[in-house]
Scaffold this active site. Sequence first.
Site, short mmCIF file in Angstrom:
data_model
loop_
_atom_site.label_atom_id
_atom_site.label_comp_id
_atom_site.label_asym_id
_atom_site.label_seq_id
_atom_site.Cartn_x
_atom_site.Cartn_y
_atom_site.Cartn_z
N ILE A 5 0.84 -1.20 0.00
CA ILE A 5 0.00 0.00 0.00
C ILE A 5 0.87 1.25 0.00
CG2 ILE A 5 -1.69 1.32 1.33
CD1 ILE A 5 -2.72 -1.44 2.40
N ASP A 21 14.00 2.59 10.98
CA ASP A 21 13.08 1.65 11.63
C ASP A 21 12.06 2.44 12.45
OD1 ASP A 21 11.86 -0.31 13.13
OD2 ASP A 21 13.72 -1.29 13.73
N VAL A 22 10.78 2.30 12.13
CA VAL A 22 9.76 3.06 12.87
C VAL A 22 9.49 2.49 14.26
CG1 VAL A 22 8.58 3.77 10.72
CG2 VAL A 22 7.72 1.80 12.04
N SER A 50 -7.17 -0.15 9.94
CA SER A 50 -7.61 -1.42 9.34
C SER A 50 -9.07 -1.64 9.73
CB SER A 50 -6.76 -2.57 9.88
OG SER A 50 -7.29 -3.82 9.52
N TYR A 95 -2.92 -7.58 16.55
CA TYR A 95 -3.08 -6.64 15.43
C TYR A 95 -4.32 -5.76 15.67
CZ TYR A 95 -3.30 -5.14 10.49
OH TYR A 95 -3.32 -4.41 9.33
N LYS A 141 -4.33 -1.70 15.82
CA LYS A 141 -5.08 -0.88 14.86
C LYS A 141 -6.26 -0.16 15.53
CE LYS A 141 -2.49 -1.68 11.28
NZ LYS A 141 -1.71 -0.61 10.63
N VAL A 196 -6.19 -6.42 1.38
CA VAL A 196 -5.58 -5.76 0.22
C VAL A 196 -4.49 -6.70 -0.32
CG1 VAL A 196 -4.47 -3.66 -0.62
CG2 VAL A 196 -5.95 -3.55 1.41
N TYR A 218 -14.91 -12.70 2.57
CA TYR A 218 -14.94 -11.83 3.75
C TYR A 218 -15.60 -10.50 3.42
CZ TYR A 218 -12.81 -10.07 8.11
OH TYR A 218 -12.57 -9.58 9.38
#
Length: 254
Positions: free
Chosen positions: A19, A63-64, A141, A154, A158, A186, A212
């Site tokens: 993305i 690196d975040v 998300s 996750y 999110k 995606v 889904y």
Amino acid sequence: MQIDFKDRRVLVTGGTRGIGRAVVETFVAAGARVAVNGRTGDSTATAIAAMGGGEGLVAAPGDVATAAGCEAIVNAAVAGLGGLDVLVNSAGVGKAGSIEEFDEKAWDETIDVNLKGTFFCIKAALPALRASLGNIVNLASDAGLMGDPHLTVYCASKGGVVNMTRAMALTLAPDIRVNCVCPGYVDTDMVRRDGIEQADNPTAAEQALIDYAPLQRIATPAEIATAIAYLASDDARFVTGAAFQIDGGTTAGH
Ligand SMILES: NC(=O)c1ccc[n+]([C@@H]2O[C@H](COP(=O)([O-])OP(=O)(O)OC[C@H]3O[C@@H](n4cnc5c(N)ncnc54)[C@H](O)[C@@H]3O)[C@@H](O)[C@H]2O)c1
């Protein structure tokens, strides 16, 4: 609607793949200059070369997952672009698994990249965004809006991004708009290489992801990038604190 980003300066974290890369290409096509973040100098340089290089693309590796990494990324972007108008936080990891399968290291990686990284990239970018009266788009998300039994951590990360977006929209108004997008599945490495292709029955796994969404397919990265470009554009000047679902209807019944 013709979105024009001529001379706008954009940083996309996780801009080397998926993305994020589609976001970079969409903004460049609309006239922007874009700082591309990949985790390493090599991955960033390879992606920039694959996208044609040129003056419109600036490297902002790092690196975040650490605050220091976020500062280095934003500093490289601001120096290379001469300021910043738009920050898109797309870097993310999507590890699935049961609660029992998640150890502290896996928890830390998911939260550090998806939630902490988003916060500290925004914090580092605030001086430049205040100067330009710019805006921020975060990658949340559908898993930030509803539970998924296989994606507990996750979902936690999110869900945090969605509500942090709302809180920041309030605290940064009226100068800086803050929005997030909430995609369903995606077609990127996160879903195909790390998900569908790892399944015992990849055909059945892909069909499950298609089913889904009420609209019966997996999204393309470009479809998410287009929505992000809208939220970052002047056309969205009255939009802040939004969590924009691009999920083929998945969350409509929840
Ligand atoms: N693919 C989907 O179905 C989907 C759905 C909803 C939300 N999202 C979110 O969209 C974003 C992009 O996902 P994608 O599908 O393009 O995934 P992807 O795996 O194709 O790309 C992820 C990108 O993040 C980068 N990244 C990961 N950890 C990093 C770190 N520590 N520092 C810097 N960069 C790092 C990777 O290098 C890569 O460029 C993520 O935040 C993801 O959670 C994806």
